[in-house]
Design a protein around this motif. Structure first.
Motif, PDB file in Angstrom:
ATOM      1  N   GLU A  78    -146.963  13.425  65.588  1.00  0.00           N
ATOM      2  CA  GLU A  78    -147.112  13.106  67.013  1.00  0.00           C
ATOM      3  C   GLU A  78    -145.998  12.176  67.493  1.00  0.00           C
ATOM      4  O   GLU A  78    -145.478  12.325  68.595  1.00  0.00           O
ATOM      5  N   ARG A 102    -142.889  14.256  67.819  1.00  0.00           N
ATOM      6  CA  ARG A 102    -143.029  15.130  68.994  1.00  0.00           C
ATOM      7  C   ARG A 102    -142.712  14.377  70.286  1.00  0.00           C
ATOM      8  O   ARG A 102    -142.228  14.940  71.251  1.00  0.00           O
ATOM      9  N   ASN A 103    -142.966  13.072  70.270  1.00  0.00           N
ATOM     10  CA  ASN A 103    -142.702  12.223  71.434  1.00  0.00           C
ATOM     11  C   ASN A 103    -141.368  11.481  71.335  1.00  0.00           C
ATOM     12  O   ASN A 103    -141.121  10.552  72.101  1.00  0.00           O
TER      13      ASN A 103
END
Length: 172
Positions: A84, A87-88
């Protein structure tokens, strides 16, 4: 540290159940209730991005070939957190790490195969293996923890209740 009342964080809370993961920017406040489970928070100070997991068991007992991506297990929850972050656009190495939970829910007489201690050990190992320092932790002992992770500040507001008495709120 921001002197926000505990109750005002509860009004903005996104509650995490066991096995869940939360990722958010600036305005989010993630809350959860921990017994023997453990929560790891990762926070990027410049981007004001935070990630939190609430895992139940240290490792998945299923054979690695059949292992599912589940936040219920420390190993997979931490891997999901890293995914995550990437992904960011956030590198794990730039994050601040904190660990909470791993309480003994049935008193000292139930120390055989203490799941809380095993959860704490795996959380510490994963964070340290990733090259991060643990900047704060509130783990172990008899009782449960109610916490709020304020992504805007990176602060974790915690209320720890022993099995027989209430304790003061702390901010870590």
């Amino acid at each position: 540290m921001n002197p926000i009342p505990f109750s005002s964080l509860a009004e903005r809370e996104i509650f995490l159940n066991p096995g869940e993961l939360g990722v958010g920017f600036r305005r989010e406040v993630f809350g959860t209730l921990l017994g023997s489970c453990v929560a790891i928070t990762l926070w990027h100070p410049a981007r004001k991005l935070g990630c939190i997991c609430h895992f139940i068991l240290p490792v998945d007992a299923v054979d690695a070939k059949e292992r599912r991506a589940s936040g219920r297990y420390g190993e997979t929850a931490f891997a999901l957190m890293q995914a995550e972050l990437l992904r960011n656009g956030v590198r794990l190495s730039e994050c601040v790490a904190k660990i909470f939970g791993g309480g003994r829910m049935f008193g000292a007489g139930f120390l055989v195969n203490d799941i809380g201690e095993r959860n704490i050990a795996v959380a510490r190992k994963m964070v340290q293996h990733a090259g991060l320092a643990i900047t704060a932790e509130h783990v172990g002992s008899n009782g449960y923890r109610r916490l709020y992770f304020d992504v805007a500040t990176g602060d974790v507001w915690l209320k720890f209740d022993w099995i027989d008495s209430d304790q003061k709120d702390v901010v870590l």
